[in-house]
Design an enzyme around this catalytic site. Structure first.
Site, PDB file in Angstrom:
ATOM      1  N   GLY A  60      35.850  32.036  44.816  1.00  0.00           N
ATOM      2  CA  GLY A  60      35.798  32.653  43.552  1.00  0.00           C
ATOM      3  C   GLY A  60      34.151  33.730  44.006  1.00  0.00           C
TER       4      GLY A  60
ATOM      5  N   ASP B  37      43.654  40.454  39.659  1.00  0.00           N
ATOM      6  CA  ASP B  37      43.006  40.942  40.784  1.00  0.00           C
ATOM      7  C   ASP B  37      43.574  42.198  41.083  1.00  0.00           C
ATOM      8  OD1 ASP B  37      44.822  39.800  42.037  1.00  0.00           O
ATOM      9  OD2 ASP B  37      43.084  38.473  43.196  1.00  0.00           O
TER      10      ASP B  37
ATOM     11  N   THR C 154      44.155  39.024  50.870  1.00  0.00           N
ATOM     12  CA  THR C 154      45.076  37.826  51.606  1.00  0.00           C
ATOM     13  C   THR C 154      46.198  38.388  51.528  1.00  0.00           C
ATOM     14  OG1 THR C 154      43.502  35.901  50.708  1.00  0.00           O
ATOM     15  CG2 THR C 154      45.964  35.721  50.445  1.00  0.00           C
TER      16      THR C 154
ATOM     17  N   GLY D 163      38.460  44.060  50.268  1.00  0.00           N
ATOM     18  CA  GLY D 163      38.215  43.890  51.025  1.00  0.00           C
ATOM     19  C   GLY D 163      38.835  43.898  52.710  1.00  0.00           C
TER      20      GLY D 163
END
Length: 495
Positions: free
Chosen positions: A17, A243, A264, A411
């Protein structure tokens, strides 16, 4: 002055986190990471669990770091909000105390649970009611498994992971809509708990809390939290607590463009104003997750960079040089397509060895592929790009709307090879960035609640004017584009 105030976004992934400090003043898009921390799931009491106490401690330390940075900038913090991954939950007692650490969605307790649940309420009926895709770790199946095993003494309420954090910060025990929608227990049309579905499955209806919308003010920080963090009169505001909900909110989407939230997991889809529920949608296993401000995220979960990171851990343990940037440079220098796997094979969800599982799928599909890190990295990234392209085509067919381009955020948008490969495989222009779309979306919802922006559209326009995006144009004759034109065998049917 609202324009100059700062916001704290607590962004928690499934294992790590960050606490981010940001500002959205005119002409500004300030995003600073003030604390990063890790909390891997661990075996305790027969299950993989999250150490919530550790997470709360790290979040509080992050708030203190944000407060210190705000003082350095000479600016005031307006509010804080938490977003996390979906489906996982914790049980609390009548005073709001956690009765046991939350169980991780990768735990094996849900094996066979989908079949048990669908024997009681047919699969097609569950989808018609909820509009949510079937994943073996959805909350509906976790809660059913928990019921069979027995709930701990004293449990009176279920809170999703971000709700547990908001409860620790503000004392308010409610659930925010976007994350609640991932439970597969909400009526897709009313956006409220489906009482009949809950009753037919014998699940404890009294566990389910009040649902609030993104942007709801949950109250001030508890005095003890404010004192520990060195913060004054700071509000706790629920962002889009899922998220992906925050990431999509923070993406400056163009009309007619799809999105990929890449991390992920990869979430591939389009934004809609209404849910899309049909037999065809169910067959393709798409989902209608709740979004901020009345939107729906019509998408499909695709495995993401978890595949590569799991391999890198194994390679590092063997002493191999697997520097991320060096790997990508070596992959980009190749012009072949050495092999392809189906990234969403359930055998890749949490195997004892990811490298072995990938090698087994390649062997099962008759592909003779070297297993060195560069080759396997290219296999993973090429396969993800082709999977994205397949899902985008299906989304276009299901919605009846052509997709003009793709916006990739998160990301994974930093991965230039994957960005170009995705453009090549889909044949669509692609915009990459912002990397911090989730934190930006979290802060945008807080800013809308504060009155800084009048709407989501206005907030997105602010982001578009203050962020630099990278553009990738599809190359018609690239090796991956040619591979996308031919069918490739997979160990499981692509659903």
């Amino acid at each position: 002055m609202i324009d100059d105030e700062l916001y704290i976004a607590v962004d928690l992934g499934a294992g790590s986190g960050r606490v981010m400090l940001g500002g959205l003043a005119p002409g500004e898009l300030l995003i600073e990471e003030v604390r990063r921390f890790h909390y891997p799931e661990a075996e305790r009491g027969g299950h993989l669990r999250w150490d919530l106490g550790r997470i709360v401690g790290d979040v509080t330390a992050g708030l203190a770091a944000a407060a210190a940075r705000a003082r350095e900038l000479g600016r005031t913090v307006r509010s804080v909000g938490v977003d996390t991954w979906g489906v996982d939950y914790g049980l609390v007692d009548e005073r709001g105390g956690l009765v046991e650490d939350p169980i991780c969605y990768r735990d094996h307790r849900t094996v066979g649970e989908m079949e048990r649940v669908c024997a009681v309420v047919p699969r097609d009926e569950i989808f018609t009611r909820t509009g949510i895709q079937f994943l073996p770790f959805n909350t509906i199946f976790q809660l059913s498994a928990h019921l069979r095993a027995g709930f701990p003494a004293g449990a009176t309420r279920l809170l999703m992971i971000p709700d547990l954090l908001h409860r620790a910060l503000s004392g308010t025990a409610v659930t925010e809509y976007t994350n609640a929608s991932t439970t597969q227990l909400l009526d897709a049309r009313t956006r409220r708990w489906d009482g009949e579905l809950v009753a037919r499955l014998g699940l404890p209806a009294h566990f389910l809390p009040e649902i609030v919308e993104a942007g709801t003010d949950l109250g001030p920080l508890l005095p003890e939290v404010a004192a520990a963090a060195g913060l004054g009169d700071v509000r706790v505001v629920a962002p889009a607590t899922h998220d992906t909900g925050s990431a999509v909110a923070g993406a400056p989407l163009r009309d007619g463009w799809a999105y990929i939230s890449s991390g992920t997991w990869s979430l591939v889809g389009v934004e809609r104003e209404t849910p899309l529920v049909s037999a065809d949608v169910e067959r393709e296993n798409f989902t209608n997750e709740g979004g901020a401000f009345g939107t729906f995220r019509f998408l499909k979960n695709v495995s993401g960079l978890w595949l590569l990171e799991a391999c890198r851990k194994e390679w590092q343990a063997r002493g191999l040089d697997v520097d991320h940037d060096r790997l990508l440079a070596q992959v980009a220098a190749r012009d072949d397509v050495p092999g392809l796997v189906f990234p969403d094979d359930q055998k890749l969800l949490n195997p004892p060895s990811m490298t072995a599982a990938l090698a087994a799928q390649l062997a099962d599909t008759g592909q003779q592929v070297a297993t060195d890190p560069v080759t396997m990295t290219k296999v993973i990234l090429d396969s993800l790009a082709l999977r994205y392209a397949s899902v985008l085509r299906t989304a276009s067919r299901l919605t009846g709307r052509a997709i003009a381009g793709v916006h990739i955020v998160g990301g994974g948008s930093r991965n230039g090879y994957l960005d170009q490969a995705s453009a090549d495989a889909s044949g669509l222009p692609l915009l990459a960035g912002p990397v911090e779309a989730t934190a930006i979306g979290n802060m945008m919802v807080q800013a809308i609640a504060a009155g800084r922006f009048a709407s989501l559209a206005e907030a997105r326009q602010h982001v578009a004017e203050n962020v630099e995006l990278r553009r990738f144009t599809p190359r018609a004759h690239s090796p991956l584009a040619l591979a996308a034109e031919r069918r490739y065998r997979t160990s499981r049917p692509p659903t």
